[in-house]
Structures are given as structure tokens and as C-alpha cells.
Design a protein around this motif. Sequence first.
Motif, PDB file in Angstrom:
ATOM      1  N   TRP A 466    -128.935   0.182-100.793  1.00  0.00           N
ATOM      2  CA  TRP A 466    -129.540   0.012-102.109  1.00  0.00           C
ATOM      3  C   TRP A 466    -128.690   0.707-103.179  1.00  0.00           C
ATOM      4  N   ASP A 467    -128.049   1.780-102.787  1.00  0.00           N
ATOM      5  CA  ASP A 467    -127.116   2.512-103.665  1.00  0.00           C
ATOM      6  C   ASP A 467    -127.700   2.787-105.056  1.00  0.00           C
ATOM      7  N   ASP A 478    -128.094  -5.857-107.631  1.00  0.00           N
ATOM      8  CA  ASP A 478    -127.187  -6.910-108.101  1.00  0.00           C
ATOM      9  C   ASP A 478    -126.405  -7.526-106.950  1.00  0.00           C
ATOM     10  N   ARG A 479    -126.023  -6.698-105.979  1.00  0.00           N
ATOM     11  CA  ARG A 479    -125.282  -7.201-104.815  1.00  0.00           C
ATOM     12  C   ARG A 479    -126.126  -8.241-104.078  1.00  0.00           C
ATOM     13  N   ALA A 480    -127.396  -7.912-103.840  1.00  0.00           N
ATOM     14  CA  ALA A 480    -128.275  -8.835-103.127  1.00  0.00           C
ATOM     15  C   ALA A 480    -128.524 -10.099-103.940  1.00  0.00           C
ATOM     16  N   LEU A 481    -128.756  -9.937-105.235  1.00  0.00           N
ATOM     17  CA  LEU A 481    -128.991 -11.103-106.096  1.00  0.00           C
ATOM     18  C   LEU A 481    -127.791 -12.047-106.086  1.00  0.00           C
ATOM     19  N   ASN A 482    -126.605 -11.483-106.176  1.00  0.00           N
ATOM     20  CA  ASN A 482    -125.399 -12.315-106.185  1.00  0.00           C
ATOM     21  C   ASN A 482    -125.210 -13.038-104.854  1.00  0.00           C
ATOM     22  N   LEU A 483    -125.503 -12.354-103.748  1.00  0.00           N
ATOM     23  CA  LEU A 483    -125.368 -12.996-102.436  1.00  0.00           C
ATOM     24  C   LEU A 483    -126.399 -14.103-102.262  1.00  0.00           C
ATOM     25  N   ILE A 484    -127.618 -13.847-102.714  1.00  0.00           N
ATOM     26  CA  ILE A 484    -128.641 -14.896-102.656  1.00  0.00           C
ATOM     27  C   ILE A 484    -128.180 -16.117-103.440  1.00  0.00           C
ATOM     28  N   GLU A 499    -135.687 -17.512-111.699  1.00  0.00           N
ATOM     29  CA  GLU A 499    -135.861 -16.831-110.410  1.00  0.00           C
ATOM     30  C   GLU A 499    -135.057 -15.538-110.382  1.00  0.00           C
ATOM     31  N   ARG A 500    -133.825 -15.617-110.855  1.00  0.00           N
ATOM     32  CA  ARG A 500    -132.973 -14.429-110.864  1.00  0.00           C
ATOM     33  C   ARG A 500    -133.601 -13.330-111.727  1.00  0.00           C
ATOM     34  N   LYS A 501    -134.110 -13.704-112.875  1.00  0.00           N
ATOM     35  CA  LYS A 501    -134.712 -12.724-113.769  1.00  0.00           C
ATOM     36  C   LYS A 501    -135.934 -12.083-113.127  1.00  0.00           C
ATOM     37  N   ALA A 502    -136.757 -12.926-112.459  1.00  0.00           N
ATOM     38  CA  ALA A 502    -137.961 -12.406-111.814  1.00  0.00           C
ATOM     39  C   ALA A 502    -137.600 -11.447-110.679  1.00  0.00           C
ATOM     40  N   LEU A 503    -136.611 -11.797-109.884  1.00  0.00           N
ATOM     41  CA  LEU A 503    -136.221 -10.948-108.750  1.00  0.00           C
ATOM     42  C   LEU A 503    -135.584  -9.657-109.221  1.00  0.00           C
ATOM     43  N   SER A 504    -134.903  -9.698-110.353  1.00  0.00           N
ATOM     44  CA  SER A 504    -134.227  -8.486-110.845  1.00  0.00           C
ATOM     45  C   SER A 504    -135.211  -7.447-111.359  1.00  0.00           C
ATOM     46  N   SER A 505    -136.459  -7.858-111.579  1.00  0.00           N
ATOM     47  CA  SER A 505    -137.456  -6.911-112.082  1.00  0.00           C
ATOM     48  C   SER A 505    -138.568  -6.630-111.081  1.00  0.00           C
ATOM     49  N   ASP A 506    -138.482  -7.232-109.900  1.00  0.00           N
ATOM     50  CA  ASP A 506    -139.516  -7.047-108.884  1.00  0.00           C
ATOM     51  C   ASP A 506    -138.839  -6.745-107.553  1.00  0.00           C
ATOM     52  N   ASN A 507    -138.695  -5.449-107.253  1.00  0.00           N
ATOM     53  CA  ASN A 507    -137.958  -5.057-106.052  1.00  0.00           C
ATOM     54  C   ASN A 507    -138.612  -5.565-104.764  1.00  0.00           C
ATOM     55  N   LYS A 508    -139.927  -5.544-104.721  1.00  0.00           N
ATOM     56  CA  LYS A 508    -140.612  -6.016-103.518  1.00  0.00           C
ATOM     57  C   LYS A 508    -140.316  -7.489-103.255  1.00  0.00           C
ATOM     58  N   LEU A 510    -137.717  -9.100-104.332  1.00  0.00           N
ATOM     59  CA  LEU A 510    -136.302  -9.211-104.003  1.00  0.00           C
ATOM     60  C   LEU A 510    -136.066  -8.943-102.521  1.00  0.00           C
ATOM     61  N   TYR A 511    -136.681  -7.883-102.001  1.00  0.00           N
ATOM     62  CA  TYR A 511    -136.516  -7.560-100.585  1.00  0.00           C
ATOM     63  C   TYR A 511    -136.992  -8.723 -99.711  1.00  0.00           C
ATOM     64  N   GLU A 512    -138.089  -9.351-100.086  1.00  0.00           N
ATOM     65  CA  GLU A 512    -138.646 -10.447 -99.292  1.00  0.00           C
ATOM     66  C   GLU A 512    -137.734 -11.672 -99.311  1.00  0.00           C
ATOM     67  N   VAL A 513    -137.284 -12.058-100.497  1.00  0.00           N
ATOM     68  CA  VAL A 513    -136.407 -13.229-100.609  1.00  0.00           C
ATOM     69  C   VAL A 513    -135.065 -12.961 -99.921  1.00  0.00           C
ATOM     70  N   ALA A 514    -134.542 -11.751-100.127  1.00  0.00           N
ATOM     71  CA  ALA A 514    -133.260 -11.402 -99.517  1.00  0.00           C
ATOM     72  C   ALA A 514    -133.327 -11.487 -97.993  1.00  0.00           C
ATOM     73  N   SER A 515    -134.406 -10.961 -97.407  1.00  0.00           N
ATOM     74  CA  SER A 515    -134.515 -10.977 -95.946  1.00  0.00           C
ATOM     75  C   SER A 515    -134.609 -12.404 -95.404  1.00  0.00           C
ATOM     76  N   LYS A 516    -135.250 -13.304 -96.165  1.00  0.00           N
ATOM     77  CA  LYS A 516    -135.314 -14.700 -95.736  1.00  0.00           C
ATOM     78  C   LYS A 516    -133.932 -15.349 -95.729  1.00  0.00           C
ATOM     79  N   GLU A 517    -133.050 -14.872 -96.619  1.00  0.00           N
ATOM     80  CA  GLU A 517    -131.689 -15.398 -96.677  1.00  0.00           C
ATOM     81  C   GLU A 517    -130.732 -14.635 -95.764  1.00  0.00           C
ATOM     82  N   GLY A 518    -131.250 -13.633 -95.048  1.00  0.00           N
ATOM     83  CA  GLY A 518    -130.409 -12.885 -94.121  1.00  0.00           C
ATOM     84  C   GLY A 518    -129.789 -11.629 -94.698  1.00  0.00           C
ATOM     85  N   ILE A 519    -130.321 -11.142 -95.810  1.00  0.00           N
ATOM     86  CA  ILE A 519    -129.788  -9.934 -96.453  1.00  0.00           C
ATOM     87  C   ILE A 519    -130.824  -8.823 -96.326  1.00  0.00           C
TER      88      ILE A 519
END
Length: 612
Positions: A466-467, A478-484, A499-508, A510-519
Motif C-alpha cells: 500500500w506504501d 494509484d499503482r492498483a488503479l493503473n493496473l486495473i 469508476e476510476r474516480k469512485a475507486l480512488s476515493s473508496d479504499n474498501k 478498491l481492494y475488492e475490485v483489485a482482488s477480482k482482477e488478481g491484484i
Amino acid sequence: MDCFLFRVESLIYKTSEGEKTMHISRLQIVNFRNFENLDIALSRNAVIVGENRTGKSNLILAIRLVLDAALTDSARQLKLSDIWDGVDLSTSPEVAVHIDFSDFDTDTNLLALLTDYRLASDHTTARLSYVLRKKGEIAGPPTSEADFEFKTYGGDDETRSIRPEVRRRIALNVLGALRDAEADLGTWRTSPLRPLLEEAIGKVAKTDLDNIASDMAALTKRLASFASVTALETALRTDISNLSGAAQDLRAKLGFAPADPARLYRALQLFIDDGRRSLSEASVGSANLALLALKLAEFEWRAQKKERNFTILAVEEPEAHLHPHLQRQVFNQLLTGDNELRSLFLTTHSPQVASVAPLASVVVLRSNAGKSTSGYSLAELPFDVGETEDIERYLNATRAELLFSRGVIFVEGDSELALAPVFAASLKSDLDELGITVCSVAGTNFRPYVRLAVALALPFAVLTDWDPIDPAKPLGRDRALNLIGEIRDMRGIPLSAAERKALSSDNKALYEVASKEGIFLNSNTFETEIAATPGLVQLLLSILEAEHYGPKRKGRIADWKADPGKIDVEQLLSIIGDIGKGRVAGRLAAKAEGLNPPAYFAAAIKHVTSNV
């Protein structure tokens, strides 16, 4: 190692940088053996990898159906067993192979050969095809191969048959997996040395050949003057004559070479070790290397003599009997040299060959649960120069293990690399048994590696930090958003701005969407995640406690062991940094098996293992 009288690198010819030369740019195979519907882009050379029974040899055979002048019509008349098993014969299926050529218009000879076969929709592409279908007069489903007929044609127009000169001048040569290099070189009719010798001897004056024949006759006469040799020759002549009868007598003679000056040169051979040993005494690998080098020399000679304009050399298992270092040496030169006269198609199980292959040449074949084979080509993957170099450097360093894997876990560095197999074992998964590779990207630039995995349809997971250097703008977000975004783009379902704007302001979210994409992200860094994991934290502190620190640090570590909740992240990272993250991870790996990994790490492992 056998020493040859020639150097392979002398056979590499480079075109000017950036110049385009003809190559097969696309291959389509329909309903043939392993392939239900294969459609792949290709670059100048192709290195085809895949597990056993995925159809590597069948892919080469499909190309032969179209291009191989040595293939007989009876061989092109396929059997029912050659039709893909999943097809319903009652639907009158067709077997089809289409080969597209590009960049031929820079060569006037190739343009003349292929101009009649250019596609109406794209004059820069020429297509040569093979099709096998049920005969028109057959009613009902076909019952045998006699009910089928084949046709070869070009330009998507079945009235345009492939002319013999096309296969002669755009020639396909195949070196099969079970090749006998010694036999191929020892048989005068098929030896690639034959036309080269005929060319060289043709420039020698007849009087010189007659003089050599006279010298050979004199030497033979001296040989025959020895009583023991004379007796042996007489005995052999008598035995043969008695067996065959006078009318069929072979009139055998012992000698060094044929007495006919016109045939004398056929006794010339390729020797090794500066002429001390014949090729028949060479290792099998050395014989294969000699065959390959002579084939390339023959192709160049035929091109110079205007016998052919282009050669496609297909070699199955080119690594046969070659030492790993020699594999890399030879095929690094052959695959990276831009030779305008030929293309290479290699089918291989060798990580050594794959590791030196240019990224654009890689083709991976993968079986779909035993039903059919899919192909994934990197010929048109839009990498920039830096990304290409990063990937090729990684493949070379790891001997291209990723290309042979069934899944991959991407990590930031050596710490995760050391612990991933141990954590997987704790979860009752053996990464080696499952064919899963752990790949360290040595940093946080996951982009080219993820794009590679998506292009190869390879199950993957990304483990990243998460850094929160700036808690308001954590680097991991930002790293996760860019990879998604990259993953969605490659799969044709781009991430919208909303979608990007919504994920950038909602960490929970973001974690859910990222994990579905393998991140998979942690909450800080890998080391702090270890410190927050029951079981692992005590093991980590015990490792730190064993170091020779002063009273202040020792006291601090003792306090943390008594109450891990008191751990100060910055101080912990400072202590680990003094030892070295890799060294600490190595010590953890030696003792951590059976302990549960951090939750995000466990989720990543389960994500990949459930998809391979």
C-alpha cells in the motif's frame, strides 16, 4: 566439445535496422487435430512452446499442408482421425489452414510470386490456403477419408491454385524431432553439403581432376601391393561372385575413392577436430549442429543462385543433444539476426532456447482441458522498447520459466520471492507441482509483466504494498488503479473515468475490485504485514533478537515480544533494514512452514492455485 571447421555466426546476415522483410504474419488452423480454431499473429521468427500433446508438431504439419513441396498428395489427403475430435461429422465440417504473408512488396521477385494471391480487402497481405471438405456428390455425413477432397489455393479464391514455382521459391524445410543428422549428412542425395561441393568442384579444371584421379589410382595400387590387402580383396571378390553369379558380379575393389574423376569429389567429407575425426565419430548434438549450419549455408547458396527467394526452416526440438550454453549461443544468434532470406519456426521444450527468443517471436500453446488447443502470440503485443527489454532480461535471467508455467505470482522483491513457496506449502499447495512461477519484478513496475500474463491468458496474482508514505495519497492506490486499467483495457472492458474516480476515493471498494482482477494489497509494507500476523510476528522477533544489538534495541525487541501491539513500524523497518530484507526473509522461510501467511498473501496464492 567437438570442434567444427566452420563457425555458425558466419551464416548470420543482417538487414538494415528497421527494414521490413517478408514473413508469415498470421496463421489460422481450423478443425485440424488439436486445433478447433487457432488464429495467431506471427513475427519473422516463431518460438513455439507448450506442454506435451498441445500440438506443436501438428502446427508445423499444418504449415506443411500448404507450403511443403515435398509433401505428396496422398499425405495431404487427411484421414478422419486428422479432423478435430470435437467436430460433428454430420455438419460437413471443413479442415482449413490459412497462411498470410506480409512485407513482400519490398522484393520484386516475391511480389511477382505472390501478387496473384493478395487479398482483395488488403493488397499488402498474400494468403495461401489448404482446405479439406466433403465431396459434393456425397449425400449424408462422411464415413471415411474417401468422402473428402482437398484443395490448395491463394488469395481466398479457390480458382487460384498454388503454382508449383511458389512452393519451390518460397520453400519450407522441416527438420523433424526424430531426425538422424548423421544419416542426412551421409546420404549424398539429401546432404546439404552436396550442392555446395558441386558448386566448388564445378570451378576446378577437368585436367586438375584427372591428375587427382591419377594420384588416387596410384595410391590405390600401392595399397593393393600389400599381400594381406590383396588377399582380403581376392577373398571378398570371390565371396561376392559366388553369391551373385558371374552375370551379376559386382567386381568389387578396395580403394580410397571412385576412380571416375567426375565422381571423385563425392568422397569429400566434413571432418571435425581439425580433420582428425569424421562426423560419424561426433556426438549426436554436434552432428545436429553441423546439419543446421549446413542447411543454412545451403539456403543462402540457393538464394544466390536464384533457385529460391525465401526459406522457412522449421526445426522441432532444436535443442536435441546440445549443451545448455551452446543452445543459448546458437539460437541467440539465429533468432536475433535479421536475415532477409529466411524465417525460423522452432518448437521447443527448452528454457534455454526460449530464454534468448525475442519477445515478439514467442507463441505459447495451451490445452483447454484436453478438448482443443489455444495459441497465444506476443507478435503484436504493444510493448515499448523499455518494457520489451525488461521482459526479455527477466526471461533470460530465469531461463524463461514463466513461459512454461501454468500460473504466476508477481511480487516486488526477494523477500516475497523467498517466502511465497513456504506460504503456499502452509496452505497445502505445492507451487512446483502446480506449475506456478513466482516472479520478482525487482520494484513496483508490474505493468509489462501483467500485460504479458494477460496476453498469454496466464492465471496471475500481483502482491504489492500500500506504501502510505503520504497517507492521503498512498502509492499503492494509484499503482492498483493503473493496473486495473491496463487489465481492463487488454480485455476490452476499459475502466471508465467515473469508476476510476469512485475507486480512488473508496479504499474498501478498491481492494475488492483489485482482488477480482488478481491484484492483492496489504495495508502498509510486506514486513509490517508479517509483524501484524499471529505466529509470524513472534518468529520475526526471535530472528531479530538473535542479532548482536545494543541494550536499547534488545530491550525494544523484548518489549515487542511481550506485547506485539507495541511495535513501532518505523523502528521495526529500521532494524530489518540494517540486517537486510532479503536475509531476514531467508531466515523466516527456513522456519515459517506451517504458519499462516498474511491474509492478502494467502488470498493471492488461493486466487492463482484455484485457476490453474
